[in-house]
Design an enzyme around this catalytic site. Structure first.
Site, PDB file in Angstrom:
ATOM      1  CG  HIS A 129      -1.893   1.012   1.377  1.00  0.00           C
ATOM      2  ND1 HIS A 129      -1.620   2.286   1.829  1.00  0.00           N
ATOM      3  CD2 HIS A 129      -3.211   0.992   1.106  1.00  0.00           C
ATOM      4  CE1 HIS A 129      -2.740   2.995   1.832  1.00  0.00           C
ATOM      5  NE2 HIS A 129      -3.727   2.234   1.390  1.00  0.00           N
ATOM      6  CG  ASP A 206       0.439  -2.422   6.080  1.00  0.00           C
ATOM      7  OD1 ASP A 206      -0.556  -2.679   6.776  1.00  0.00           O
ATOM      8  OD2 ASP A 206       0.388  -1.720   5.052  1.00  0.00           O
ATOM      9  CD  GLN A 209      -6.957  -4.461   3.851  1.00  0.00           C
ATOM     10  OE1 GLN A 209      -7.905  -5.171   4.185  1.00  0.00           O
ATOM     11  NE2 GLN A 209      -7.114  -3.200   3.487  1.00  0.00           N
ATOM     12  CE  LYS A 232      -7.335  -0.384   6.038  1.00  0.00           C
ATOM     13  NZ  LYS A 232      -8.174   0.204   5.003  1.00  0.00           N
ATOM     14  CB  CYS A 371      -3.610   3.314  -1.663  1.00  0.00           C
ATOM     15  SG  CYS A 371      -4.817   4.595  -1.403  1.00  0.00           S
TER      16      CYS A 371
HETATM   17  N1  C6P Z   1      -6.345   0.444   2.679  1.00  0.00           N
HETATM   18  C1  C6P Z   1      -8.154   0.077   1.129  1.00  0.00           C
HETATM   19  O1  C6P Z   1      -9.244   0.349   0.645  1.00  0.00           O
HETATM   20  P1  C6P Z   1      -5.027   3.645   7.159  1.00  0.00           P
HETATM   21  O2  C6P Z   1      -5.556   4.555   6.108  1.00  0.00           O
HETATM   22  O3  C6P Z   1      -3.830   4.234   7.860  1.00  0.00           O
HETATM   23  O4  C6P Z   1      -6.065   3.146   8.104  1.00  0.00           O
HETATM   24  O5  C6P Z   1      -4.541   2.318   6.404  1.00  0.00           O
HETATM   25  C2  C6P Z   1      -3.646   2.411   5.343  1.00  0.00           C
HETATM   26  C3  C6P Z   1      -3.387   1.062   4.790  1.00  0.00           C
HETATM   27  C4  C6P Z   1      -2.150   0.490   4.978  1.00  0.00           C
HETATM   28  N2  C6P Z   1      -1.872  -0.739   4.546  1.00  0.00           N
HETATM   29  C5  C6P Z   1      -2.774  -1.486   3.916  1.00  0.00           C
HETATM   30  C6  C6P Z   1      -2.425  -2.873   3.495  1.00  0.00           C
HETATM   31  C7  C6P Z   1      -4.054  -0.972   3.689  1.00  0.00           C
HETATM   32  O6  C6P Z   1      -4.960  -1.709   3.071  1.00  0.00           O
HETATM   33  C8  C6P Z   1      -4.361   0.353   4.110  1.00  0.00           C
HETATM   34  C9  C6P Z   1      -5.694   0.966   3.809  1.00  0.00           C
HETATM   35  C10 C6P Z   1      -7.661   0.888   2.292  1.00  0.00           C
HETATM   36  O7  C6P Z   1      -7.473  -0.852   0.702  1.00  0.00           O
HETATM   37  C11 C6P Z   1      -7.736   2.355   2.018  1.00  0.00           C
HETATM   38  S1  C6P Z   1      -6.702   2.847   0.682  1.00  0.00           S
END
Ligand code: C6P
Length: 413
Positions: A129, A206, A209, A232, A371
């Site tokens: 991401h 990270d 997910q 999430k 992203c």
């Molecule tokens: N992915 C998606 O629709 P934040 O925004 O900090 O809560 O998470 C960022 C982020 C980081 N790593 C991974 C693997 C992610 O999937 C995400 C967020 C969302 O896939 C929003 S782009």
């Protein structure tokens, strides 16, 4: 019989916890399949906000009055909940952040600036991401570190041989996701950590997910850092966490200055910093959100991530079977180990159009680059449609989604 029953998620009971699932969108019952972006919130979590603001809204760690004590206890109680959720050794290894993005930026700015110099190498995968790419790119510009990219094969699986070959004596950190948000690939993080450590490099995972779908054990993985976002995992936006091994966090300087993160401040003798984890939590945090995150993790643990993950695997299998039968549809990301995420493109139909039109039928999916532009570019697309599943989704919803998709494809072709 009892054993079998215990293995089945009671989806009707689960759904009853989510008031939003009762709403209609454009006159149709909402079918929410954008859970990888944000999952919906159970009433128990929503109620936490009401309770907090009605009964014990106060700033934490500073007051000597009852409300401040209660708020502090609830906030710090979530630290223990997160510790248990990740199976960290100690509570002080849990730093609250706004989410995964802020957690990774914390590592880049606190650990990275103190430990990386020009020519040092950070390995990231092609399926990261942007929030696990851009902080390292910023450091590359500012410090002259080198970013190396771990390739993936045509299924969206990490190339482990190539990964091994990327290490040099300058490799300091591996920064990879546990589960790809764009393709759903589950990465072998324990193995990746073992290889990183054999090369004296650290690993930042990270887990944005992964946390909603499978039990996480940072000790078993031997993660040095592990990040996730509350929103999430059935929690609120604005609260997430970074796990860091105590010895690493202790050796790291702060990255933001302000209240809460100091021991003493003096114009004469300078400032001394608070112990971990508070050294990394400058300013008033998202108190209600953190408390609600604790409630969300309790809700998840009450059902059990094995059960949730198993249910989502059934949904994934059903959705895959239905989608591969759709004329001209191609699934991107066909790893053997996947979380409940399906990305796809359709011949002759732009993903954006599909997303907009299917919304008119009450179905929420995500369209775009998710992203993860480097990954999509590598696969020759600039956007996909993505359906992602949660504990409250049902096979019937998937059927309605695929029927709606076929209708939409007929309209745009
Ligand atoms: N992915 C998606 O629709 P934040 O925004 O900090 O809560 O998470 C960022 C982020 C980081 N790593 C991974 C693997 C992610 O999937 C995400 C967020 C969302 O896939 C929003 S782009």
């Amino acid at each position: 019989m009892t054993a079998l029953k215990e293995l089945t998620l009671d989806v009707v009971k689960v759904r009853a916890d989510f008031p939003i699932l009762e709403r209609k969108v454009h006159g149709y019952p909402l079918i929410y399949l954008d859970n990888a972006a944000t999952s919906q919130t159970p009433r128990q979590v929503i109620a936490t906000f009401d309770d907090y603001y009605r009964r014990y809204n106060a700033n934490i760690h500073r007051g000597l009055h009852t409300l401040a004590d209660e708020a502090t206890a609830a906030y710090e109680g979530t630290r223990e909940t997160v510790r248990a959720f990740l199976n960290a050794r100690e509570r002080r290894e849990i730093v609250f952040t706004r989410g995964t993005t802020e957690a990774i930026n914390l590592v880049a700015n606190a650990w990275g600036r103190a430990n990386l110099k020009a020519g040092d190498e950070v390995l990231v995968s092609l399926m990261e991401h942007h929030s696990n790419i851009v902080p390292w790119q910023l450091l590359a510009e500012q410090l002259g570190i080198v970013i190396k990219v771990i390739p993936v094969d045509e299924r969206g699986v990490l190339d482990l041989d190539a990964y091994r070959d990327l290490f040099t004596e300058r490799t300091r950190l591996v920064a990879v996701n546990h589960v790809s948000n764009a393709f759903g690939t589950i990465n072998p993080v324990k193995e990746l950590a073992g290889i990183a450590h054999a090369h004296d490099a650290l690993i930042l995972i990270d887990g944005a997910q992964a946390a909603p779908h499978e039990p996480i054990d940072v000790q078993d993985i031997d993660a040095d850092f592990y990040a996730f976002s509350g929103h999430k995992v059935y929690g609120p936006t604005g609260a997430g966490a970074l796990y860091g091994k105590a010895a690493l966090l202790e050796a790291m300087p702060p990255w933001q200055g302000g209240g809460e993160m100091i021991k003493t401040v003096s114009f004469d003798t300078g400032t001394s910093f608070a112990d971990i984890p508070h050294r990394f939590e400058a300013g008033t945090p998202a108190i209600a959100e953190v408390i609600a995150l604790g409630k969300a993790l309790e809700w998840v643990s009450g059902i059990g991530l094995e059960l949730i993950g198993g249910w989502e695997q059934q949904l994934l299998a059903h959705a895959t079977e239905r989608l591969v039968a759709v004329d001209g549809l191609r699934i991107l990301g066909t790893a053997p180990h996947k979380a409940g995420v399906i990305s796809f493109v359709v011949d002759g139909a732009h993903s954006q159009d599909i997303g907009l039109l299917i919304d008119q039928l009450g179905v929420a999916i995500r369209t775009g680059h998710h992203c993860a532009q480097p990954l999509l570019t590598h696969f020759g697309v600039d956007a996909t449609c993505r359906a992602s599943f949660a504990a409250y989704n049902t096979p019937e919803e998937i059927d309605i989604f695929v029927d709606a998709l076929e209708r939409v494809i007929g309209m745009v072709r």
